[in-house]
Design a protein around this motif. Structure first.
Motif, mmCIF file in Angstrom:
data_model
loop_
_atom_site.group_PDB
_atom_site.id
_atom_site.type_symbol
_atom_site.label_atom_id
_atom_site.label_comp_id
_atom_site.label_asym_id
_atom_site.label_seq_id
_atom_site.Cartn_x
_atom_site.Cartn_y
_atom_site.Cartn_z
ATOM 1 N N ARG A 181 0.825 -1.211 0.000
ATOM 2 C CA ARG A 181 0.000 0.000 0.000
ATOM 3 C C ARG A 181 0.861 1.263 0.000
ATOM 4 O O ARG A 181 0.545 2.246 -0.676
ATOM 5 C CB ARG A 181 -0.902 -0.042 1.232
ATOM 6 N N GLN A 182 1.962 1.245 0.764
ATOM 7 C CA GLN A 182 2.850 2.398 0.802
ATOM 8 C C GLN A 182 3.570 2.575 -0.533
ATOM 9 O O GLN A 182 3.749 3.697 -1.011
ATOM 10 C CB GLN A 182 3.862 2.253 1.932
ATOM 11 N N MET A 217 -2.179 11.359 1.057
ATOM 12 C CA MET A 217 -1.257 10.400 0.455
ATOM 13 C C MET A 217 0.157 10.597 0.994
ATOM 14 O O MET A 217 0.857 9.627 1.291
ATOM 15 C CB MET A 217 -1.263 10.550 -1.066
ATOM 16 N N ASN A 233 1.105 3.998 -2.996
ATOM 17 C CA ASN A 233 0.812 5.381 -2.634
ATOM 18 C C ASN A 233 1.915 6.313 -3.139
ATOM 19 O O ASN A 233 1.635 7.354 -3.747
ATOM 20 C CB ASN A 233 0.672 5.488 -1.119
ATOM 21 N N VAL A 273 -6.364 15.697 -0.679
ATOM 22 C CA VAL A 273 -6.140 14.334 -1.177
ATOM 23 C C VAL A 273 -4.648 14.014 -1.193
ATOM 24 O O VAL A 273 -4.210 12.977 -0.688
ATOM 25 C CB VAL A 273 -6.746 14.162 -2.584
ATOM 26 N N TYR A 274 -3.858 14.909 -1.777
ATOM 27 C CA TYR A 274 -2.416 14.688 -1.831
ATOM 28 C C TYR A 274 -1.804 14.738 -0.435
ATOM 29 O O TYR A 274 -0.865 13.998 -0.143
ATOM 30 C CB TYR A 274 -1.733 15.709 -2.746
ATOM 31 N N SER A 292 1.840 6.572 -6.851
ATOM 32 C CA SER A 292 0.720 7.396 -7.306
ATOM 33 C C SER A 292 1.053 8.884 -7.229
ATOM 34 O O SER A 292 0.487 9.690 -7.968
ATOM 35 C CB SER A 292 -0.516 7.112 -6.464
ATOM 36 N N LEU A 293 1.952 9.231 -6.334
ATOM 37 C CA LEU A 293 2.416 10.619 -6.252
ATOM 38 C C LEU A 293 3.404 10.931 -7.373
ATOM 39 O O LEU A 293 3.785 12.081 -7.557
ATOM 40 C CB LEU A 293 3.079 10.869 -4.894
ATOM 41 N N ASP A 312 0.940 11.854 3.878
ATOM 42 C CA ASP A 312 0.944 11.453 5.285
ATOM 43 C C ASP A 312 1.207 9.954 5.437
ATOM 44 O O ASP A 312 1.866 9.524 6.379
ATOM 45 C CB ASP A 312 -0.380 11.831 5.946
ATOM 46 N N LYS A 313 0.707 9.144 4.510
ATOM 47 C CA LYS A 313 0.884 7.688 4.577
ATOM 48 C C LYS A 313 2.318 7.259 4.283
ATOM 49 O O LYS A 313 2.726 6.174 4.671
ATOM 50 C CB LYS A 313 -0.058 6.975 3.597
#
Length: 61
Positions: A19-20, A47, A23, A43-44, A26-27, A49-50
């Motif tokens: 998931r990380q 993302m 994420n 939203v960003y 995706s950035l 923060d994760k």
């Protein structure tokens, strides 16, 4: 013009959850040292923060 953030990947994806990895990718981050500039939206921010332990964030000029 909206605020923008400059995000740099400083650590690799080894030993990170899938998931990380997804994420961060995706950035727009693929390689260590790569920097992307994105709009500062909630939203960003979520993302980022994760994966905050993998990246550095600063405001873009």
């Amino acid at each position: 013009m909206s605020k923008q953030l400059k995000i740099t990947l400083v650590k690799g994806f080894a030993n990170q959850t899938e998931r990380q990895k997804v994420n961060a990718q995706s950035l727009g981050l693929r390689k260590i040292g790569q920097t992307v500039v994105i709009d500062d939206t909630p939203v960003y921010r979520g993302m980022i923060d994760k994966v905050r332990h993998l990246v550095t964030v600063e405001e873009a000029d």
